[in-house]
Motif scaffolding. Structure first.
Motif, PDB file in Angstrom:
ATOM      1  N   ILE A  39       0.855  -1.185   0.000  1.00  0.00           N
ATOM      2  CA  ILE A  39       0.000   0.000   0.000  1.00  0.00           C
ATOM      3  C   ILE A  39       0.892   1.236   0.000  1.00  0.00           C
ATOM      4  N   ASP A  40       0.659   2.123  -0.928  1.00  0.00           N
ATOM      5  CA  ASP A  40       1.506   3.299  -1.089  1.00  0.00           C
ATOM      6  C   ASP A  40       1.499   4.158   0.168  1.00  0.00           C
ATOM      7  N   GLY A  41       2.691   4.532   0.620  1.00  0.00           N
ATOM      8  CA  GLY A  41       2.821   5.420   1.771  1.00  0.00           C
ATOM      9  C   GLY A  41       2.792   4.731   3.114  1.00  0.00           C
ATOM     10  N   VAL A  42       2.659   3.387   3.124  1.00  0.00           N
ATOM     11  CA  VAL A  42       2.611   2.622   4.374  1.00  0.00           C
ATOM     12  C   VAL A  42       3.817   1.690   4.448  1.00  0.00           C
ATOM     13  N   ALA A  43       4.521   1.712   5.568  1.00  0.00           N
ATOM     14  CA  ALA A  43       5.678   0.834   5.768  1.00  0.00           C
ATOM     15  C   ALA A  43       5.421  -0.098   6.946  1.00  0.00           C
ATOM     16  N   ILE A  44       5.660  -1.381   6.750  1.00  0.00           N
ATOM     17  CA  ILE A  44       5.567  -2.362   7.836  1.00  0.00           C
ATOM     18  C   ILE A  44       6.884  -2.352   8.607  1.00  0.00           C
ATOM     19  N   VAL A  45       6.801  -2.242   9.937  1.00  0.00           N
ATOM     20  CA  VAL A  45       8.028  -2.149  10.733  1.00  0.00           C
ATOM     21  C   VAL A  45       8.172  -3.297  11.727  1.00  0.00           C
ATOM     22  N   ASN A  46       7.502  -4.415  11.463  1.00  0.00           N
ATOM     23  CA  ASN A  46       7.811  -5.632  12.207  1.00  0.00           C
ATOM     24  C   ASN A  46       9.159  -6.176  11.734  1.00  0.00           C
ATOM     25  N   SER A  47       9.641  -7.233  12.372  1.00  0.00           N
ATOM     26  CA  SER A  47      10.966  -7.739  12.020  1.00  0.00           C
ATOM     27  C   SER A  47      10.973  -8.501  10.696  1.00  0.00           C
ATOM     28  N   ILE A  48       9.818  -8.621  10.028  1.00  0.00           N
ATOM     29  CA  ILE A  48       9.840  -9.084   8.639  1.00  0.00           C
ATOM     30  C   ILE A  48      10.478  -8.011   7.751  1.00  0.00           C
ATOM     31  N   ASN A  49      10.565  -6.797   8.270  1.00  0.00           N
ATOM     32  CA  ASN A  49      11.296  -5.716   7.611  1.00  0.00           C
ATOM     33  C   ASN A  49      12.781  -5.909   7.929  1.00  0.00           C
ATOM     34  N   PRO A  50      13.619  -6.188   6.933  1.00  0.00           N
ATOM     35  CA  PRO A  50      15.037  -6.491   7.217  1.00  0.00           C
ATOM     36  C   PRO A  50      15.794  -5.348   7.877  1.00  0.00           C
ATOM     37  N   HIS A  51      15.291  -4.131   7.775  1.00  0.00           N
ATOM     38  CA  HIS A  51      15.973  -3.010   8.424  1.00  0.00           C
ATOM     39  C   HIS A  51      15.908  -3.117   9.951  1.00  0.00           C
ATOM     40  N   ARG A  52      14.879  -3.800  10.458  1.00  0.00           N
ATOM     41  CA  ARG A  52      14.805  -4.024  11.895  1.00  0.00           C
ATOM     42  C   ARG A  52      15.977  -4.895  12.358  1.00  0.00           C
ATOM     43  N   ILE A  53      16.229  -5.961  11.622  1.00  0.00           N
ATOM     44  CA  ILE A  53      17.334  -6.865  11.973  1.00  0.00           C
ATOM     45  C   ILE A  53      18.660  -6.117  11.906  1.00  0.00           C
ATOM     46  N   GLU A  54      18.799  -5.240  10.914  1.00  0.00           N
ATOM     47  CA  GLU A  54      20.035  -4.473  10.769  1.00  0.00           C
ATOM     48  C   GLU A  54      20.308  -3.628  12.003  1.00  0.00           C
TER      49      GLU A  54
END
Length: 364
Positions: free
Chosen positions: A150-165
């Motif tokens: 969805i445009d303009g929405v970011a998921i920030v659970n740990s399925i987002n690799p930036h969280r692991i980083e």
């Protein structure tokens, strides 16, 4: 955009190891740099040199802040106007705080009646929109995944690799504090992003010649919520440790890789062992952690005896002089109700005079 000079967060400290550029707007609350505290009584019990990585001293009171600074920074860079997460509590607190810092909206999907009030209060006070579903965390994460794309929405659970980083930076700090990697690293395991992240951090610093060895990674799940240990999803996970009450971890494969590649293991502890370890750590070492955090302490107390765990690679690595690090993931003030209820705490009353107070103290 360069971060201010007074920002001492993890992006500032470890920029070369993180997926950021000069164009990344750094959203930070000066997270990280949490203390590595020597535990003399745990060391005595285990016959090793034991340290506690106290992540409860991050800005919102848990390790989640490390991953969230990177995830929110990258979300803003990509033009997100809202971030969304499923949460058992700590992720929602961190996401809401960092979204507030960035000036964007945060939406939280959580299981109704299954979140410690301290964590729920954080999500609200930071300004998140909170939806409680009649289901568990795994249901919440399934719904959040449907927001992907969805445009303009970011998921920030740990399925987002930036969280692991972001979360891997805790391993960097431990190596810097000890002068090398520990022999064993013990963590609670819920959604399994943290053990995945630590292993990634240890391997990256080792590859960069910043350490001479890699630790055995040992994770402990709550017995009623232990899908990795039992090697099957748990439809109705149940544990007093709400932060690890997860039946189908998003980073299941990463946790298995960390344990197998390092020569470690995934084990379980009961709720009784978790609550006893929480009380023991507070009363013996002066460190108050939330129940999920105490799973790592409970695991060490359970398995320090080679006789009890004769076939366990964790037990065999425990030797005199071995360096052992336990991550305690969140502050005890996140969930005071559980600690007070388990301990049966209530103040003793007395009349307002010295003799009456002394009489009560002598009695108790």
């Amino acid at each position: 955009m360069n971060e201010p000079l007074n920002d001492k967060g993890v992006i500032h400290r470890y920029r070369p190891f993180l997926p950021v550029s000069d164009a990344t707007p750094v959203i930070s609350l000066s997270e990280g740099s949490t203390p590595l505290i020597h535990s003399p009584r745990l060391s005595e019990k285990a016959g090793a040199e034991v340290y506690l990585k106290f992540e409860g001293l991050n800005p919102t009171g848990s390790f989640k802040d490390r991953g969230m600074t990177v995830a929110i920074s990258k979300a803003v860079e990509d033009g997100a106007k809202m971030v969304i997460c499923a949460s058992t509590g700590n992720t929602s607190a961190a996401a809401a705080a960092y979204a507030a810092r960035a000036g964007i909206q945060c939406a939280v999907i959580l299981p109704a009646g299954k979140i410690a009030i301290g964590k729920l209060a954080q999500a609200f006070v930071y300004g998140a929109k909170v939806v409680a579903i009649r289901g568990n965390f795994d249901d919440a994460l399934r719904i959040v995944r449907e927001f992907g794309g969805i445009d303009g929405v970011a998921i920030v659970n740990s399925i987002n690799p930036h969280r692991i980083e972001g979360q891997k930076t805790a391993a960097f700090e431990i190596i810097e504090d000890l002068g090398d990697a520990p022999d064993i690293h013990i963590l609670p395991v819920g959604n399994a992003g943290n053990i995945t992240a630590y292993w990634k951090g240890y391997r990256e610093f080792h590859a960069a010649a910043r350490s001479s060895r890699l630790p055995k990674m040992v994770g402990f799940q709550a017995a009623g919520s232990a899908p990795i240990f039992y090697n099957r999803p748990i439809d109705r996970p149940d544990t007093i440790a709400t932060a690890i009450r997860i039946g189908n971890p998003a980073s299941w494969e990463g946790a298995n890789d960390a344990a197998c590649e390092s020569g470690g293991c995934i084990d379980i502890v009961t709720d009784e062992e978790i609550l006893s370890a929480q009380a023991w750590l507070a009363s013996k070492e002066g460190i108050f952690v939330e129940p999920a955090s105490a799973a790592s302490v409970a695991g060490l107390l359970k398995c320090h005896s080679k006789a009890r765990c004769s076939g366990c690679p964790f037990a065999s690595a425990l030797r005199e002089g071995a360096k052992v690090v336990l991550t305690v993931t969140g502050h005890g003030l996140k969930d005071t109700e559980t600690a007070v209820s388990f301990g049966g705490f209530a103040p003793a009353e007395a009349d307002a005079n010295l003799d009456a107070v002394r009489a009560v103290l002598d009695k108790n």
